[in-house]
Design a protein around this motif. Structure first.
Motif, PDB file in Angstrom:
ATOM      1  N   VAL A 125       0.836  -1.207   0.000  1.00  0.00           N
ATOM      2  CA  VAL A 125       0.000   0.000   0.000  1.00  0.00           C
ATOM      3  C   VAL A 125       0.869   1.255   0.000  1.00  0.00           C
ATOM      4  O   VAL A 125       0.574   2.234  -0.708  1.00  0.00           O
ATOM      5  CB  VAL A 125      -0.946  -0.006   1.218  1.00  0.00           C
ATOM      6  N   LEU A 126       1.953   1.236   0.774  1.00  0.00           N
ATOM      7  CA  LEU A 126       2.876   2.375   0.785  1.00  0.00           C
ATOM      8  C   LEU A 126       3.495   2.596  -0.592  1.00  0.00           C
ATOM      9  O   LEU A 126       3.696   3.740  -1.015  1.00  0.00           O
ATOM     10  CB  LEU A 126       3.974   2.137   1.831  1.00  0.00           C
ATOM     11  N   SER A 127       3.802   1.507  -1.289  1.00  0.00           N
ATOM     12  CA  SER A 127       4.355   1.618  -2.639  1.00  0.00           C
ATOM     13  C   SER A 127       3.346   2.277  -3.579  1.00  0.00           C
ATOM     14  O   SER A 127       3.697   3.169  -4.363  1.00  0.00           O
ATOM     15  CB  SER A 127       4.727   0.235  -3.178  1.00  0.00           C
ATOM     16  N   VAL A 128       2.100   1.843  -3.490  1.00  0.00           N
ATOM     17  CA  VAL A 128       1.050   2.419  -4.327  1.00  0.00           C
ATOM     18  C   VAL A 128       0.842   3.895  -3.980  1.00  0.00           C
ATOM     19  O   VAL A 128       0.659   4.741  -4.863  1.00  0.00           O
ATOM     20  CB  VAL A 128      -0.267   1.637  -4.174  1.00  0.00           C
ATOM     21  N   ASP A 129       0.888   4.205  -2.687  1.00  0.00           N
ATOM     22  CA  ASP A 129       0.729   5.600  -2.254  1.00  0.00           C
ATOM     23  C   ASP A 129       1.811   6.486  -2.850  1.00  0.00           C
ATOM     24  O   ASP A 129       1.528   7.580  -3.356  1.00  0.00           O
ATOM     25  CB  ASP A 129       0.786   5.663  -0.724  1.00  0.00           C
ATOM     26  N   LEU A 215       4.196 -12.772  -0.392  1.00  0.00           N
ATOM     27  CA  LEU A 215       5.480 -12.128  -0.633  1.00  0.00           C
ATOM     28  C   LEU A 215       5.617 -11.616  -2.061  1.00  0.00           C
ATOM     29  O   LEU A 215       5.997 -10.460  -2.288  1.00  0.00           O
ATOM     30  CB  LEU A 215       6.617 -13.100  -0.310  1.00  0.00           C
ATOM     31  N   PHE A 216       5.307 -12.462  -3.029  1.00  0.00           N
ATOM     32  CA  PHE A 216       5.576 -12.074  -4.411  1.00  0.00           C
ATOM     33  C   PHE A 216       4.500 -11.169  -5.001  1.00  0.00           C
ATOM     34  O   PHE A 216       4.791 -10.350  -5.870  1.00  0.00           O
ATOM     35  CB  PHE A 216       5.792 -13.323  -5.273  1.00  0.00           C
ATOM     36  N   THR A 217       3.266 -11.288  -4.534  1.00  0.00           N
ATOM     37  CA  THR A 217       2.244 -10.346  -4.997  1.00  0.00           C
ATOM     38  C   THR A 217       2.576  -8.936  -4.530  1.00  0.00           C
ATOM     39  O   THR A 217       2.539  -7.971  -5.319  1.00  0.00           O
ATOM     40  CB  THR A 217       0.850 -10.749  -4.494  1.00  0.00           C
ATOM     41  N   THR A 218       2.896  -8.803  -3.249  1.00  0.00           N
ATOM     42  CA  THR A 218       3.251  -7.481  -2.726  1.00  0.00           C
ATOM     43  C   THR A 218       4.560  -6.979  -3.332  1.00  0.00           C
ATOM     44  O   THR A 218       4.721  -5.776  -3.577  1.00  0.00           O
ATOM     45  CB  THR A 218       3.361  -7.514  -1.191  1.00  0.00           C
ATOM     46  N   LEU A 219       5.505  -7.899  -3.586  1.00  0.00           N
ATOM     47  CA  LEU A 219       6.767  -7.498  -4.212  1.00  0.00           C
ATOM     48  C   LEU A 219       6.547  -7.002  -5.643  1.00  0.00           C
ATOM     49  O   LEU A 219       7.137  -5.998  -6.057  1.00  0.00           O
ATOM     50  CB  LEU A 219       7.749  -8.673  -4.208  1.00  0.00           C
ATOM     51  N   LEU A 220       5.698  -7.690  -6.394  1.00  0.00           N
ATOM     52  CA  LEU A 220       5.393  -7.264  -7.757  1.00  0.00           C
ATOM     53  C   LEU A 220       4.728  -5.889  -7.778  1.00  0.00           C
ATOM     54  O   LEU A 220       5.011  -5.057  -8.650  1.00  0.00           O
ATOM     55  CB  LEU A 220       4.495  -8.293  -8.445  1.00  0.00           C
ATOM     56  N   ILE A 221       3.832  -5.650  -6.797  1.00  0.00           N
ATOM     57  CA  ILE A 221       3.204  -4.327  -6.689  1.00  0.00           C
ATOM     58  C   ILE A 221       4.267  -3.261  -6.439  1.00  0.00           C
ATOM     59  O   ILE A 221       4.256  -2.186  -7.063  1.00  0.00           O
ATOM     60  CB  ILE A 221       2.144  -4.318  -5.568  1.00  0.00           C
ATOM     61  N   ALA A 222       5.204  -3.569  -5.537  1.00  0.00           N
ATOM     62  CA  ALA A 222       6.275  -2.618  -5.225  1.00  0.00           C
ATOM     63  C   ALA A 222       7.173  -2.375  -6.439  1.00  0.00           C
ATOM     64  O   ALA A 222       7.558  -1.233  -6.721  1.00  0.00           O
ATOM     65  CB  ALA A 222       7.101  -3.130  -4.048  1.00  0.00           C
ATOM     66  N   PHE A 246      13.828  10.960  -4.657  1.00  0.00           N
ATOM     67  CA  PHE A 246      14.684   9.789  -4.457  1.00  0.00           C
ATOM     68  C   PHE A 246      14.934   9.528  -2.972  1.00  0.00           C
ATOM     69  O   PHE A 246      15.044   8.382  -2.542  1.00  0.00           O
ATOM     70  CB  PHE A 246      16.022   9.979  -5.177  1.00  0.00           C
ATOM     71  N   SER A 247      15.027  10.596  -2.176  1.00  0.00           N
ATOM     72  CA  SER A 247      15.253  10.445  -0.737  1.00  0.00           C
ATOM     73  C   SER A 247      14.101   9.697  -0.076  1.00  0.00           C
ATOM     74  O   SER A 247      14.310   8.780   0.724  1.00  0.00           O
ATOM     75  CB  SER A 247      15.422  11.818  -0.095  1.00  0.00           C
ATOM     76  N   THR A 248      12.868  10.075  -0.409  1.00  0.00           N
ATOM     77  CA  THR A 248      11.695   9.402   0.149  1.00  0.00           C
ATOM     78  C   THR A 248      11.641   7.944  -0.286  1.00  0.00           C
ATOM     79  O   THR A 248      11.392   7.042   0.521  1.00  0.00           O
ATOM     80  CB  THR A 248      10.401  10.113  -0.303  1.00  0.00           C
ATOM     81  N   CYS A 249      11.908   7.701  -1.559  1.00  0.00           N
ATOM     82  CA  CYS A 249      11.788   6.354  -2.103  1.00  0.00           C
ATOM     83  C   CYS A 249      12.916   5.443  -1.635  1.00  0.00           C
ATOM     84  O   CYS A 249      12.714   4.245  -1.451  1.00  0.00           O
ATOM     85  CB  CYS A 249      11.769   6.399  -3.625  1.00  0.00           C
ATOM     86  N   SER A 250      14.120   5.993  -1.457  1.00  0.00           N
ATOM     87  CA  SER A 250      15.251   5.161  -1.049  1.00  0.00           C
ATOM     88  C   SER A 250      15.019   4.545   0.325  1.00  0.00           C
ATOM     89  O   SER A 250      15.374   3.393   0.572  1.00  0.00           O
ATOM     90  CB  SER A 250      16.542   5.986  -1.044  1.00  0.00           C
ATOM     91  N   SER A 251      14.397   5.301   1.231  1.00  0.00           N
ATOM     92  CA  SER A 251      14.088   4.766   2.559  1.00  0.00           C
ATOM     93  C   SER A 251      13.154   3.569   2.444  1.00  0.00           C
ATOM     94  O   SER A 251      13.366   2.528   3.084  1.00  0.00           O
ATOM     95  CB  SER A 251      13.428   5.856   3.414  1.00  0.00           C
ATOM     96  N   HIS A 252      12.127   3.717   1.633  1.00  0.00           N
ATOM     97  CA  HIS A 252      11.166   2.629   1.431  1.00  0.00           C
ATOM     98  C   HIS A 252      11.847   1.409   0.829  1.00  0.00           C
ATOM     99  O   HIS A 252      11.611   0.270   1.249  1.00  0.00           O
ATOM    100  CB  HIS A 252      10.048   3.123   0.510  1.00  0.00           C
ATOM    101  N   LEU A 253      12.740   1.613  -0.127  1.00  0.00           N
ATOM    102  CA  LEU A 253      13.409   0.499  -0.800  1.00  0.00           C
ATOM    103  C   LEU A 253      14.356  -0.246   0.135  1.00  0.00           C
ATOM    104  O   LEU A 253      14.505  -1.469   0.043  1.00  0.00           O
ATOM    105  CB  LEU A 253      14.176   1.021  -2.023  1.00  0.00           C
TER     106      LEU A 253
END
Length: 320
Positions: A125-129, A215-222, A246-253
């Motif tokens: 959900v965070l990835s989609v957001d 795991l893989f469904t959520t990973l594919l979404i990300a 990039f700063s915001t996304c790097s933390s998530h990654l």
């Protein structure tokens, strides 16, 4: 009738066991006090960091956005997740071994897996957001309304419950006649399946398939979300805007890498018995290291949170 049938599947002397013994880390028993203190500090720091995120998000109106709502939900789940297992680990470091009843063991296994699965759904959900915020900024306020945010978090909880309750309940119906020593510091699905006197291959395959789906469904979404995010960021005209995105996304990654790496290693293999020793060490990353790092790499390095913390401290000083 069901129990007698299960007993005849795999004959073994003994009666149904009523409790399990959590073995912990026998090779490190001489370091019990030191390990207790280290993991206690990590546990307290994890709780404080995640609780701070929840409190500051609720208190500061600037952080009452969809992203921080999801982050505070993620922090709440992380607090529950580590509390399911870390107190047990601390007790093992003090006593060497820990006894746990049959019902309590399976309850712990379910709660642990439930919070873990919910974590991954929230990461998706965070990835989609982030995808909507960066790639669809004009539609973002409409798509991520408060009602939709609450609905998405609720769905994460419901899916976590549904996916993990079925295999754990099925495994709890198996017959356990001994041995009852679990080579782990908490009750997890793999070690419990390995101790069963019944034939559990079909249950293990069910759990394996459900773990794959989660795991893989959520990973594919990300992956989908961040592939589009990177493509959008590269096209931004301002270097400052690119750096901020990039700063915001790097933390998530970073969080994604830590969580998926450890969980894929532990759960995504059909036969659980072959790697119980290595699973135990990998589980420490998932239950101790990642929850400790999450508040730092995900939110507390964020400038908005820093400003909110400074303002909160200023208000405290004024009240004094």
């Amino acid at each position: 009738m069901g129990i007698e049938m299960l007993m005849t599947e795999k004959p073994r002397n003994g009666t149904a066991i009523q409790e399990f013994i959590l073995e912990g880390f026998p090779a490190a028993q001489h370091l019990g006090i030191l390990l207790f203190l280290v993991h206690l500090l990590a546990y307290v720091a994890s709780l404080m960091g995640n609780m701070l995120i929840i409190i500051i998000t609720c208190e500061d109106h600037r952080l009452q956005t969809p992203m921080y709502f999801f982050l505070s939900s993620f922090s709440f789940v992380e607090c529950c997740f580590i509390t399911t297992v870390i107190p047990q680990l601390l007790a093992i470091f003090l006593s060497g071994r820990q006894t746990i009843s049959f019902v309590a063991c399976f309850t712990q296994a379910f709660v642990f897996l439930f919070w873990g699965a919910t974590d991954f759904f929230l990461l998706a959900v965070l990835s989609v957001d982030r995808y909507l915020a960066i790639c669809k900024p004009l539609h973002y306020p409409t798509l991520m309304s408060p009602r939709m945010c609450f609905f998405l978090v609720t769905v994460c909880f419901v899916l976590g419950f549904l996916f993990m309750s079925i295999p754990v309940v099925m495994l709890s119906q198996s017959f356990y006649c001994g041995p009852n020593v679990i080579p782990h510091y908490f009750c997890d699905f793999g070690p419990l399946a390995n101790l069963s006197c019944s034939e559990t291959r079909s249950i293990e395959m069910l759990f394996f398939n459900l773990a794959l789906i989660v795991l893989f469904t959520t990973l594919l979404i990300a992956i989908f979300a961040y592939s589009n995010i990177v493509a959008t960021i590269v096209r931004l005209p301002s270097a400052r805007e690119r750096q901020k995105a990039f700063s915001t996304c790097s933390s998530h990654l970073i969080v994604l890498s830590l969580m998926y790496g450890s969980c894929v290693f532990i759960y995504v293999k059909p036969k659980q018995a072959s790697r119980l020793e290595s699973n135990r060490e990998a589980a420490l990353v998932n239950t101790v290291v990642t929850p400790l790092l999450n508040p730092v790499i995900y939110t507390l390095r964020n400038k908005q949170v820093h400003q909110a913390l400074r303002d909160a401290l200023s208000r405290v000083k004024l009240h004094r």
